[in-house]
Scaffold this motif. Structure first.
Motif, mmCIF file in Angstrom:
data_model
loop_
_atom_site.group_PDB
_atom_site.id
_atom_site.type_symbol
_atom_site.label_atom_id
_atom_site.label_comp_id
_atom_site.label_asym_id
_atom_site.label_seq_id
_atom_site.Cartn_x
_atom_site.Cartn_y
_atom_site.Cartn_z
ATOM 1 N N SER A 193 0.836 -1.198 0.000
ATOM 2 C CA SER A 193 0.000 0.000 0.000
ATOM 3 C C SER A 193 0.874 1.252 0.000
ATOM 4 C CB SER A 193 -0.908 0.004 1.232
ATOM 5 O OG SER A 193 -0.126 0.098 2.415
ATOM 6 N N ILE A 194 0.220 2.413 -0.197
ATOM 7 C CA ILE A 194 0.945 3.687 -0.150
ATOM 8 C C ILE A 194 1.589 3.878 1.219
ATOM 9 C CG2 ILE A 194 0.719 6.188 -0.256
ATOM 10 C CD1 ILE A 194 0.449 4.942 -2.955
ATOM 11 N N THR A 195 0.864 3.528 2.277
ATOM 12 C CA THR A 195 1.397 3.668 3.635
ATOM 13 C C THR A 195 2.626 2.795 3.840
ATOM 14 O OG1 THR A 195 -0.822 4.148 4.491
ATOM 15 C CG2 THR A 195 0.846 3.438 6.082
ATOM 16 N N ALA A 196 2.584 1.558 3.333
ATOM 17 C CA ALA A 196 3.734 0.659 3.468
ATOM 18 C C ALA A 196 4.940 1.194 2.705
ATOM 19 C CB ALA A 196 3.366 -0.736 2.965
ATOM 20 N N LEU A 197 4.707 1.751 1.533
ATOM 21 C CA LEU A 197 5.805 2.301 0.738
ATOM 22 C C LEU A 197 6.413 3.533 1.416
ATOM 23 C CD1 LEU A 197 4.252 1.905 -2.823
ATOM 24 C CD2 LEU A 197 6.203 0.647 -1.881
ATOM 25 N N ILE A 198 5.591 4.315 2.099
ATOM 26 C CA ILE A 198 6.125 5.439 2.871
ATOM 27 C C ILE A 198 6.986 4.929 4.016
ATOM 28 C CG2 ILE A 198 5.488 7.330 4.432
ATOM 29 C CD1 ILE A 198 3.091 7.878 2.644
ATOM 30 N N GLY A 199 6.520 3.864 4.688
ATOM 31 C CA GLY A 199 7.300 3.275 5.773
ATOM 32 C C GLY A 199 8.648 2.745 5.305
ATOM 33 N N ILE A 200 8.679 2.134 4.126
ATOM 34 C CA ILE A 200 9.949 1.638 3.572
ATOM 35 C C ILE A 200 10.914 2.796 3.308
ATOM 36 C CG2 ILE A 200 10.998 0.515 1.569
ATOM 37 C CD1 ILE A 200 8.497 -1.239 1.410
ATOM 38 N N GLN A 201 10.379 3.907 2.834
ATOM 39 C CA GLN A 201 11.237 5.078 2.596
ATOM 40 C C GLN A 201 11.851 5.587 3.901
ATOM 41 O OE1 GLN A 201 9.802 8.129 -0.353
ATOM 42 N NE2 GLN A 201 7.935 6.902 -0.247
ATOM 43 N N SER B 251 3.162 12.745 5.698
ATOM 44 C CA SER B 251 3.023 12.235 4.333
ATOM 45 C C SER B 251 1.859 11.257 4.215
ATOM 46 C CB SER B 251 4.325 11.555 3.892
ATOM 47 O OG SER B 251 5.406 12.459 3.935
ATOM 48 N N ILE B 252 1.690 10.420 5.226
ATOM 49 C CA ILE B 252 0.566 9.468 5.206
ATOM 50 C C ILE B 252 -0.765 10.219 5.214
ATOM 51 C CG2 ILE B 252 -0.600 7.679 6.561
ATOM 52 C CD1 ILE B 252 2.170 6.733 7.469
ATOM 53 N N LEU B 253 -0.850 11.286 6.021
ATOM 54 C CA LEU B 253 -2.087 12.065 6.096
ATOM 55 C C LEU B 253 -2.375 12.805 4.795
ATOM 56 C CD1 LEU B 253 -1.691 13.555 9.706
ATOM 57 C CD2 LEU B 253 -3.093 11.589 8.988
#
Length: 578
Positions: A305-313, A508-510
């Motif tokens: 998900s977008i949230t998971a990809l942000i976490g990886i970054q 970023s998630i928000l």
């Protein structure tokens, strides 16, 4: 008896040494060995010389001293040249021995050797210029943001003092407070180098948001908006440079000199907020592009998900945030620029070829009354490069030519921004997305490669954008406390940097669901004061003379304030209703 022999031996040694250092021996050596000394022989006969002194080469250890006599000969008007390694620019030519006898002579020679080695490590003009560009972020907005616990700043200060020939300060405490040389270091950048530094400072990830900005505002309105913002930005830059010419220093220094410490704090807060906004926008953009890339490659829904990809970054960005010396980010940021250029090249080629064969999209509008305010914020976000204006001027060899060069660069980047936004919007019409590369054929391997590389480019640029904000906040929290000698302070700073990166990830998630509105909000709320309100205020209070000049400053402040409040309110309203 033994004592008497020792005294005689000491007297004999003293006599030998005195003969070696007697200037007469130097003249005698020159007379008999002109090919070594480089001087013209005198008319003293060999017999007379032997009567006065025996040959220096026959003395104990005599041949060892041959070079000493050569040095003395070179210092007496010889045409022989010293090695370039020991030449000091702007200083009179002296002998090796004389230089070494000066205070700091041996240390000066060592510093010169290290500088030569250092210069050989950057052999290409591209690499050298890019490292110089990254160094500008260490003096972002004219502030000294070099890491206080980095020994490089200390060495640079010592190098400057030694190479200038300043003998003072030999008794300076070794553990004294670090003195910054960024502001006092003379500039050496040529006009060509400055031109490319300005181009790189303005063209970044913001250009990628322009196609969607053109969709929000309409083709005609967006073009007019870009041109107007470019002209007003030039005016704001002019006002700030005039203030700098009178008061000197960086953006914060100028603000403090004119408006006091509170104005300095407000200015630095806006710089910090804008840079954090750029980082958050970059994180969202990277996540959405990677999501589209995975969907195209897997031929289905992305497993992340977008949230998971942000976490990886964040896993990547946290270690990079621990880097104290920004030049160590050079490799990643250089690749980012290369990838951005490749992506822009592909966008241009695809848009032009599509328009030539299929024509403009039928859904293109000239004006969009519903979302036009988003265009204003996005355009301001794209043109926000005021933080690098002052350090680039300081880096110039001829800073008086900076302003005319700046206007030339502004014209060029305005053409680039307008063409990228207009061509992409004309090609895709109302299908234009924030991640413009997602509009291109997703079954093309080239498009997939560009999409992935562009995502890496934006990700690699985030630590560079984060650096100024992180250092400003650290300075306000930790002051000049260094973690070099205090491990506890160092890890407090590391913990703070981790929290800052995680905070950017949370924001970023928000904002991930409405990237175009997030970009417009950053441009309206953070960038408008920094570019349009503060320069006009500082000029009005610190320099302006005459009724009309002061009225112009007040008008610019008023326009900026109204634009900030209105566009921010409308953007938040549109965001909440979406």
């Amino acid at each position: 008896m033994s004592t008497e022999r020792d005294e005689q031996e000491e007297e004999r040694r003293a006599e030998i040494v005195s003969r070696h250092i007697d200037p007469a021996y130097t003249a005698h050596f020159d007379d008999h060995h002109p090919e070594d000394s480089g001087t013209n022989p005198t008319h003293t006969s060999d017999e007379e010389a032997r009567e006065q002194h025996e040959s220096s080469l026959k003395l104990q250890g005599g041949d060892v001293h041959r070079d000493i006599y050569k040095i003395s000969a070179r210092g007496s008007g010889s045409p022989m040249q010293r090695a370039q390694t020991f030449s000091h620019p702007g200083r009179p030519s002296t002998t090796h021995a004389t230089e070494h006898r000066e205070p700091g002579g041996f240390r000066r020679q060592y510093v010169q050797q290290q500088l030569m080695k250092r210069s050989k490590s950057f052999t290409t003009p591209i690499t050298s210029n890019f490292v110089h560009f990254l160094d500008l972020y260490g003096s972002f907005a004219g502030e000294d943001l070099a890491e206080s616990e980095d020994d490089t700043a200390v060495e640079s200060d010592e190098e400057e003092r030694l190479l200038s020939g300043d003998g003072e300060g030999e008794g300076r405490p070794l553990l004294g407070r670090r003195k910054s040389t960024r502001a006092s270091k003379p500039g050496d950048a040529s006009l060509t180098r400055t031109f490319f530094l300005l181009i790189k400072s303005f063209i970044g990830t913001g250009v990628l948001f322009l196609p969607k900005a053109f969709k929000n505002g309409g083709l005609a309105f967006s073009l007019v908006t870009l041109v107007m913002i470019s002209l007003i930005s030039c005016l704001a830059f002019h006002l700030l440079l005039k203030c700098r010419a009178k008061y000197g220093g960086g953006y914060g220094d100028i603000a403090e000199a004119i408006g006091g410490k509170r104005m300095r704090s407000i200015t630095l807060a806006s710089i910090t907020l804008s840079q954090l906004g750029f980082v958050c926008a970059g994180i969202i953009f990277t996540a959405e592009n990677l999501y589209s890339f995975l969907e195209a490659v897997i031929k289905g829904a992305s497993p992340l998900s977008i949230t998971a990809l942000i976490g990886i970054q964040l896993i990547v960005l946290v270690p990079l945030a621990f880097i104290r010396d920004i030049s160590k980010l050079g490799g990643a940021a250089l690749l980012a620029d290369v990838f951005i250029l490749l992506g822009l090249g592909y966008i241009y080629s695809y848009d032009i070829s599509t328009l030539a064969t299929e024509g403009m999209s039928d859904t293109v509008k000239m004006f969009n009354p519903r979302d036009f305010t988003l265009t204003i914020g996005s355009a301001i976000f794209t043109f926000e490069g005021i933080g690098l204006i002052l350090p680039i001027q300081s880096s110039m060899k001829e800073p008086q030519k900076f302003e005319s060069l700046l206007y030339t660069v502004m014209l060029i980047i305005t053409v680039i921004f307008a063409s990228v936004g207009a061509l992409s919007y004309a090609t895709f019409g109302d299908k234009t997305t924030v991640e413009i590369i997602s509009n291109f054929p997703q079954d093309s391997k080239l498009v997939n490669a560009v999409q992935f590389l562009y995502s890496l480019a934006v990700l690699a640029g985030d630590p560079v954008q984060l650096f100024p904000a992180m250092r400003i906040l650290e300075g306000s929290i930790f002051g000049h406390r260094s973690g070099k000698q205090n491990v506890k302070t160092k890890w407090k700073k590391n913990a703070f940097r981790t929290l800052l990166v995680c905070g950017c990830g949370l924001i970023s998630i928000l904002g991930a669901t409405n990237l175009d509105k997030f970009v417009a909000l950053i441009g309206s709320f953070a960038c408008v004061p920094l570019v349009y309100i503060y320069p006009a205020y500082l000029h009005w209070k610190g320099i302006a003379e005459g009724r009309w000049v002061r009225a112009g400053d007040v008008l610019l402040m008023g326009v900026g304030l109204v634009a900030m409040v209105y566009t921010t309110a409308v953007t938040l309203s549109r965001w909440s209703s979406s």
